[in-house]
Design a protein around this motif. Structure first.
Motif, PDB file in Angstrom:
ATOM      1  N   CYS A 135       0.803  -1.218   0.000  1.00 13.05           N
ATOM      2  CA  CYS A 135       0.000   0.000   0.000  1.00 13.05           C
ATOM      3  C   CYS A 135       0.844   1.279   0.000  1.00 13.05           C
ATOM      4  O   CYS A 135       0.586   2.186  -0.796  1.00 13.05           O
ATOM      5  CB  CYS A 135      -0.971   0.003   1.175  1.00 13.05           C
ATOM      6  SG  CYS A 135      -2.099   1.410   1.173  1.00 13.05           S
ATOM      7  N   PRO A 136       1.866   1.401   0.864  1.00 13.18           N
ATOM      8  CA  PRO A 136       2.695   2.614   0.805  1.00 13.18           C
ATOM      9  C   PRO A 136       3.377   2.791  -0.547  1.00 13.18           C
ATOM     10  O   PRO A 136       3.521   3.918  -1.035  1.00 13.18           O
ATOM     11  CB  PRO A 136       3.714   2.403   1.930  1.00 13.18           C
ATOM     12  CG  PRO A 136       3.055   1.443   2.867  1.00 13.18           C
ATOM     13  CD  PRO A 136       2.259   0.524   1.990  1.00 13.18           C
ATOM     14  N   ILE A 137       3.772   1.700  -1.162  1.00 17.39           N
ATOM     15  CA  ILE A 137       4.406   1.771  -2.483  1.00 17.39           C
ATOM     16  C   ILE A 137       3.398   2.262  -3.512  1.00 17.39           C
ATOM     17  O   ILE A 137       3.686   3.147  -4.332  1.00 17.39           O
ATOM     18  CB  ILE A 137       4.973   0.393  -2.888  1.00 17.39           C
ATOM     19  CG1 ILE A 137       6.015  -0.074  -1.872  1.00 17.39           C
ATOM     20  CG2 ILE A 137       5.564   0.446  -4.296  1.00 17.39           C
ATOM     21  CD1 ILE A 137       6.478  -1.510  -2.089  1.00 17.39           C
ATOM     22  N   PHE A 138       2.195   1.690  -3.463  1.00 15.70           N
ATOM     23  CA  PHE A 138       1.122   2.076  -4.378  1.00 15.70           C
ATOM     24  C   PHE A 138       0.811   3.560  -4.245  1.00 15.70           C
ATOM     25  O   PHE A 138       0.704   4.281  -5.249  1.00 15.70           O
ATOM     26  CB  PHE A 138      -0.111   1.223  -4.076  1.00 15.70           C
ATOM     27  CG  PHE A 138      -1.356   1.638  -4.805  1.00 15.70           C
ATOM     28  CD1 PHE A 138      -1.451   1.502  -6.181  1.00 15.70           C
ATOM     29  CD2 PHE A 138      -2.446   2.144  -4.112  1.00 15.70           C
ATOM     30  CE1 PHE A 138      -2.611   1.875  -6.866  1.00 15.70           C
ATOM     31  CE2 PHE A 138      -3.605   2.523  -4.772  1.00 15.70           C
ATOM     32  CZ  PHE A 138      -3.686   2.378  -6.158  1.00 15.70           C
ATOM     33  N   GLU A 139       0.699   4.042  -3.025  1.00 15.49           N
ATOM     34  CA  GLU A 139       0.330   5.440  -2.824  1.00 15.49           C
ATOM     35  C   GLU A 139       1.473   6.384  -3.180  1.00 15.49           C
ATOM     36  O   GLU A 139       1.226   7.490  -3.684  1.00 15.49           O
ATOM     37  CB  GLU A 139      -0.117   5.648  -1.379  1.00 15.49           C
ATOM     38  CG  GLU A 139      -1.446   4.950  -1.097  1.00 15.49           C
ATOM     39  CD  GLU A 139      -1.961   5.150   0.313  1.00 15.49           C
ATOM     40  OE1 GLU A 139      -3.113   4.770   0.581  1.00 15.49           O
ATOM     41  OE2 GLU A 139      -1.206   5.683   1.156  1.00 15.49           O
ATOM     42  N   ARG A 140       2.702   5.976  -2.954  1.00 11.79           N
ATOM     43  CA  ARG A 140       3.832   6.804  -3.405  1.00 11.79           C
ATOM     44  C   ARG A 140       3.829   6.920  -4.926  1.00 11.79           C
ATOM     45  O   ARG A 140       4.142   7.981  -5.481  1.00 11.79           O
ATOM     46  CB  ARG A 140       5.155   6.206  -2.919  1.00 11.79           C
ATOM     47  CG  ARG A 140       5.400   6.382  -1.423  1.00 11.79           C
ATOM     48  CD  ARG A 140       6.805   5.965  -1.032  1.00 11.79           C
ATOM     49  NE  ARG A 140       7.031   6.148   0.396  1.00 11.79           N
ATOM     50  CZ  ARG A 140       6.987   5.156   1.297  1.00 11.79           C
ATOM     51  NH1 ARG A 140       6.748   3.908   0.887  1.00 11.79           N
ATOM     52  NH2 ARG A 140       7.179   5.404   2.581  1.00 11.79           N
ATOM     53  N   MET A 141       3.455   5.838  -5.609  1.00 12.84           N
ATOM     54  CA  MET A 141       3.359   5.891  -7.070  1.00 12.84           C
ATOM     55  C   MET A 141       2.294   6.882  -7.507  1.00 12.84           C
ATOM     56  O   MET A 141       2.492   7.641  -8.466  1.00 12.84           O
ATOM     57  CB  MET A 141       3.051   4.492  -7.623  1.00 12.84           C
ATOM     58  CG  MET A 141       4.185   3.493  -7.473  1.00 12.84           C
ATOM     59  SD  MET A 141       3.695   1.815  -7.972  1.00 12.84           S
ATOM     60  CE  MET A 141       3.349   2.064  -9.712  1.00 12.84           C
ATOM     61  N   LEU A 142       1.151   6.893  -6.819  1.00 13.63           N
ATOM     62  CA  LEU A 142       0.091   7.847  -7.161  1.00 13.63           C
ATOM     63  C   LEU A 142       0.584   9.282  -6.996  1.00 13.63           C
ATOM     64  O   LEU A 142       0.354  10.131  -7.869  1.00 13.63           O
ATOM     65  CB  LEU A 142      -1.136   7.619  -6.266  1.00 13.63           C
ATOM     66  CG  LEU A 142      -1.833   6.264  -6.362  1.00 13.63           C
ATOM     67  CD1 LEU A 142      -3.070   6.249  -5.463  1.00 13.63           C
ATOM     68  CD2 LEU A 142      -2.216   5.941  -7.795  1.00 13.63           C
ATOM     69  N   VAL A 143       1.258   9.548  -5.891  1.00  7.75           N
ATOM     70  CA  VAL A 143       1.737  10.910  -5.621  1.00  7.75           C
ATOM     71  C   VAL A 143       2.819  11.300  -6.613  1.00  7.75           C
ATOM     72  O   VAL A 143       2.841  12.429  -7.127  1.00  7.75           O
ATOM     73  CB  VAL A 143       2.249  11.015  -4.178  1.00  7.75           C
ATOM     74  CG1 VAL A 143       2.875  12.384  -3.924  1.00  7.75           C
ATOM     75  CG2 VAL A 143       1.097  10.776  -3.187  1.00  7.75           C
ATOM     76  N   GLU A 144       3.728  10.364  -6.913  1.00 13.42           N
ATOM     77  CA  GLU A 144       4.778  10.652  -7.887  1.00 13.42           C
ATOM     78  C   GLU A 144       4.191  10.923  -9.269  1.00 13.42           C
ATOM     79  O   GLU A 144       4.746  11.691 -10.056  1.00 13.42           O
ATOM     80  CB  GLU A 144       5.749   9.475  -7.960  1.00 13.42           C
ATOM     81  CG  GLU A 144       6.643   9.342  -6.716  1.00 13.42           C
ATOM     82  CD  GLU A 144       7.512   8.109  -6.779  1.00 13.42           C
ATOM     83  OE1 GLU A 144       7.429   7.352  -7.776  1.00 13.42           O
ATOM     84  OE2 GLU A 144       8.282   7.891  -5.820  1.00 13.42           O
ATOM     85  N   GLU A 145       3.049  10.309  -9.561  1.00 13.19           N
ATOM     86  CA  GLU A 145       2.372  10.513 -10.840  1.00 13.19           C
ATOM     87  C   GLU A 145       1.717  11.889 -10.908  1.00 13.19           C
ATOM     88  O   GLU A 145       1.316  12.338 -11.980  1.00 13.19           O
ATOM     89  CB  GLU A 145       1.332   9.401 -11.043  1.00 13.19           C
ATOM     90  CG  GLU A 145       0.435   9.522 -12.258  1.00 13.19           C
ATOM     91  CD  GLU A 145       1.206   9.536 -13.571  1.00 13.19           C
ATOM     92  OE1 GLU A 145       0.649  10.034 -14.566  1.00 13.19           O
ATOM     93  OE2 GLU A 145       2.354   9.060 -13.608  1.00 13.19           O
ATOM     94  N   GLY A 146       1.626  12.565  -9.776  1.00 16.30           N
ATOM     95  CA  GLY A 146       1.038  13.895  -9.749  1.00 16.30           C
ATOM     96  C   GLY A 146      -0.370  13.950  -9.189  1.00 16.30           C
ATOM     97  O   GLY A 146      -0.984  15.022  -9.157  1.00 16.30           O
ATOM     98  N   ILE A 147      -0.887  12.805  -8.731  1.00 15.46           N
ATOM     99  CA  ILE A 147      -2.222  12.778  -8.141  1.00 15.46           C
ATOM    100  C   ILE A 147      -2.172  13.396  -6.749  1.00 15.46           C
ATOM    101  O   ILE A 147      -1.280  13.105  -5.949  1.00 15.46           O
ATOM    102  CB  ILE A 147      -2.762  11.336  -8.076  1.00 15.46           C
ATOM    103  CG1 ILE A 147      -3.065  10.831  -9.495  1.00 15.46           C
ATOM    104  CG2 ILE A 147      -4.001  11.237  -7.199  1.00 15.46           C
ATOM    105  CD1 ILE A 147      -3.505   9.389  -9.553  1.00 15.46           C
ATOM    106  N   LEU A 148      -3.122  14.263  -6.458  1.00 17.19           N
ATOM    107  CA  LEU A 148      -3.256  14.854  -5.132  1.00 17.19           C
ATOM    108  C   LEU A 148      -4.073  13.889  -4.284  1.00 17.19           C
ATOM    109  O   LEU A 148      -5.266  13.689  -4.517  1.00 17.19           O
ATOM    110  CB  LEU A 148      -3.957  16.213  -5.224  1.00 17.19           C
ATOM    111  CG  LEU A 148      -3.255  17.272  -6.081  1.00 17.19           C
ATOM    112  CD1 LEU A 148      -4.188  18.451  -6.343  1.00 17.19           C
ATOM    113  CD2 LEU A 148      -1.973  17.743  -5.401  1.00 17.19           C
ATOM    114  N   LEU A 149      -3.434  13.251  -3.308  1.00 14.13           N
ATOM    115  CA  LEU A 149      -4.067  12.216  -2.501  1.00 14.13           C
ATOM    116  C   LEU A 149      -4.250  12.704  -1.070  1.00 14.13           C
ATOM    117  O   LEU A 149      -3.289  13.118  -0.415  1.00 14.13           O
ATOM    118  CB  LEU A 149      -3.206  10.942  -2.516  1.00 14.13           C
ATOM    119  CG  LEU A 149      -3.671   9.779  -1.633  1.00 14.13           C
ATOM    120  CD1 LEU A 149      -5.070   9.315  -2.035  1.00 14.13           C
ATOM    121  CD2 LEU A 149      -2.662   8.625  -1.706  1.00 14.13           C
TER     122      LEU A 149
END
Length: 267
Positions: A130-144
């Motif tokens: 999960c932390p890896i998945f969410e870091r990928m979202l943030v790195e992609e530019g998604i505001l989470l």
């Protein structure tokens, strides 16, 4: 009981501030749309913690083509064979969109883990990935943004009782919701373990005290607004055009159409 009532935010103050915050949310929507931003807001917490009511107030004045609520049912047999995060990925926003997750991939850290719907190995794999998945979202530019709505056991049971008696809210209760009462401490331990593994700097958890629903809604929305670098986008200048002169159109007789009966006249 008297102390509880005195601590409740007065309705007039609540409604006045809610309208102000909702006006700001419309500005956020236009900023997201014009700037091509992608915003994901995760709403998690125990049953009857106030997630649904808060989501309703967040989205009340927003364009459903821009801001949509994602509330997935239990996975299908096919989805059970997918990578766990896979069915959530397709609901992530594209440019200019907002996704409000009414429960999310964190089902695995909560109800699936506590009720035995996943194995211990699947639960541990989730906590690692999960932390890896969410870091990928943030790195992609998604505001989470992730919010945990915290409700006490006494208030949760009170809300359950009200739902049992209210036919308009009875659908909110399921046997699984009622069974959660007997697993209160198990859910508490699961939540604590979830926070230890997934409260990361790139996507931290924010806890919302939700025994008072009015305060919870205002506090959550105000925090969300304060966390976003949005700015007001000037709306286009619109003017009503002059109505053109009649060209002789005549409306067909009323008896050629079927009208809805005037139920209001019987009140």
């Amino acid at each position: 009981m008297a102390e509880k009532k005195s601590a409740t935010l007065p309705r007039a103050a609540y409604e006045r501030e809610l309208l102000r915050l909702q006006t700001e949310l419309v500005k956020v929507q236009e900023w997201v749309r014009t700037e091509g931003k992608r915003l994901v807001v995760v709403f998690e917490g125990r049953d009857a913690a106030g997630k649904g009511g808060t989501i309703k107030r967040v989205s009340e004045h927003l364009n459903p083509r821009v801001a949509r609520t994602v509330a997935l049912p239990k996975p299908t047999e096919r989805e059970r064979t997918q990578w766990y995060f896979q069915r959530y990925v397709e609901h992530l926003p594209a440019a200019g969109e907002i996704a409000l997750f009414d429960r999310s991939w964190y089902n695995r850290a909560g109800v699936e883990h506590v009720m035995g719907f996943c194995s211990k190995e699947e639960h541990q794999l989730f906590l690692r990935q999960c932390p890896i998945f969410e870091r990928m979202l943030v790195e992609e530019g998604i505001l989470l943004r992730k919010y945990w709505f915290s409700v006490s056991d006494a208030v949760q049971q009170e809300r359950f009782r009200r739902r049992l008696k209210d036919p308009t809210r009875r659908w909110k209760l399921s046997p699984m919701d009622l069974e959660s009462i007997t697993h209160w401490e198990a859910y508490s331990r699961a939540k604590d373990q979830m926070l230890v593994h997934t409260d990361i700097s790139e996507a931290p958890w924010f806890v919302v005290e939700s025994d008072d629903k009015r305060r919870a809604r205002l506090n959550m929305i105000a925090h969300l607004l304060g966390s976003l670098p949005y700015h007001e986008v000037p709306p286009p200048v619109l003017e009503l055009p002059p109505r053109p002169p009649s060209t002789g159109y005549q409306r067909p007789p009323r008896d050629l159409q079927t009208y809805v009966p005037d139920h209001a006249a019987s009140l």
